[in-house]
Enzyme design. Sequence first.
Site, PDB file in Angstrom:
ATOM      1  N   SER A 191       0.714  -1.355   0.069  1.00 53.71           N
ATOM      2  CA  SER A 191      -0.044  -0.072   0.061  1.00 53.71           C
ATOM      3  C   SER A 191       0.923   1.313  -0.085  1.00 53.71           C
ATOM      4  O   SER A 191       0.248   2.350   0.093  1.00 53.71           O
ATOM      5  CB  SER A 191      -0.965   0.139   1.137  1.00 53.71           C
ATOM      6  OG  SER A 191      -2.199  -0.538   1.159  1.00 53.71           O
TER       7      SER A 191
ATOM      8  N   LYS B  55       3.356   6.465   4.868  1.00 58.41           N
ATOM      9  CA  LYS B  55       2.379   5.424   4.335  1.00 58.41           C
ATOM     10  C   LYS B  55       2.895   4.124   4.772  1.00 58.41           C
ATOM     11  O   LYS B  55       4.043   3.691   4.598  1.00 58.41           O
ATOM     12  CB  LYS B  55       2.266   5.638   3.015  1.00 58.41           C
ATOM     13  CG  LYS B  55       1.101   4.618   2.343  1.00 58.41           C
ATOM     14  CD  LYS B  55      -0.324   5.204   3.120  1.00 58.41           C
ATOM     15  CE  LYS B  55      -1.502   4.254   2.670  1.00 58.41           C
ATOM     16  NZ  LYS B  55      -1.384   2.959   3.400  1.00 58.41           N
TER      17      LYS B  55
ATOM     18  N   LYS C  28       0.118   3.875  -2.458  1.00 61.97           N
ATOM     19  CA  LYS C  28      -0.908   4.842  -2.409  1.00 61.97           C
ATOM     20  C   LYS C  28      -0.415   6.357  -2.268  1.00 61.97           C
ATOM     21  O   LYS C  28      -1.060   7.212  -2.548  1.00 61.97           O
ATOM     22  CB  LYS C  28      -1.767   4.724  -1.346  1.00 61.97           C
ATOM     23  CG  LYS C  28      -2.693   3.604  -1.577  1.00 61.97           C
ATOM     24  CD  LYS C  28      -3.417   3.024  -0.333  1.00 61.97           C
ATOM     25  CE  LYS C  28      -4.716   2.071  -0.667  1.00 61.97           C
ATOM     26  NZ  LYS C  28      -4.392   0.604   0.073  1.00 61.97           N
TER      27      LYS C  28
ATOM     28  N   SER D 256      -5.632   3.819   4.441  1.00 60.95           N
ATOM     29  CA  SER D 256      -5.255   3.025   3.463  1.00 60.95           C
ATOM     30  C   SER D 256      -6.507   1.952   2.542  1.00 60.95           C
ATOM     31  O   SER D 256      -6.563   0.880   2.301  1.00 60.95           O
ATOM     32  CB  SER D 256      -4.484   1.762   4.091  1.00 60.95           C
ATOM     33  OG  SER D 256      -3.514   1.296   3.022  1.00 60.95           O
TER      34      SER D 256
END
Length: 345
Positions: A37, A196, A40, A92
Amino acid sequence: MSYASPGVSARNAVLMEQSTGRVLFEKQAHNKEKIASITKIMTAIVAIESGMLEDTVKVSKRAVYEEGSSVYLEQGEKMKLKDLVYGLMLRSGNDAATAIAEHVGGSLEGFVFLMNQKAAWIGMENSHFANPHGLDAEDHYSTAYDMALLTRYAMNNEVFRKVSSTTTYKAESRTYAWGNKNKMLTKYYAHSTGGKTGYTKAAGRTLVSTAEKDGMELIMVTLNAPDDWNDHRSMFEWGYETYDLREIQEKGGLQLEEQHNEGASGYLWEPVIVPLTKEEAAKIEEITYTLKPNNLESIHTVLGKAVYQLNGKEIVEVSVMAEPAKVQSFWEDTVEVFKRMLGVY
């Protein structure tokens, strides 16, 4: 004095300084790997740069049924793109990622094309995106170094910086606030400015985090790191203990005649400031530069890049511009041309 790093549990890692892009630590940094993720970050910056943040997005069935982490969107629900970006980064949400992609790119596939265009423009030479959320796919990969490049680029955007550093956010259509999953920001590191998280079984734990202390900003990326929180915290502390920002050249004129045409000169619009160890700082006078020319015949564009080196190793690369007087002369010449065209004297 030894500047040995404490090491990391991660299979792949990079510690990069924000303003210069200088790599302070790396471990298998250019290996292509699954990234989960932290994908992202790219989704967020493409969405932010689209100029559509105030658009209202209608959530599709495809978005609602995207597997994995979710902000629990409902089919047909309407939410501002800005709110979806917060849901993407803080929680997320894979459903948010797909909803963003379909709206900004016209389709998920169209958005993926934009992601790869942006990656190429940034210089992410060992990356390819197949989706906006990071779920495992054979042709979806990046490297620790490329993800640091991406984060460095994204952190130059004030909206991204704000989203990434937000601990809680309540969307207009929600009665409760979203909390940020990034524990570096909310729990483990006082100097954290964002980042992140990511995880899939195949990719392992992936993490990008940013920090700022005493005016120096650092970016840390780890892939497949069982102990990622401690990896990031210890590497940030090592970076701040080991490096300080030092000015190696004042802004102003830069003579180029030694490498190129006699009399050629350029201009540095800002002083050259780089992270150096104490040992490197003691040798500032030994730091040299060479020029990578762009187009020395043109005085109206970037003349080239000055590459600063110490002991044969590159420290930083900066743009060499036209001198202010020459830029002014260019505009004066342009005005004169228009005057002649219009018959105004």
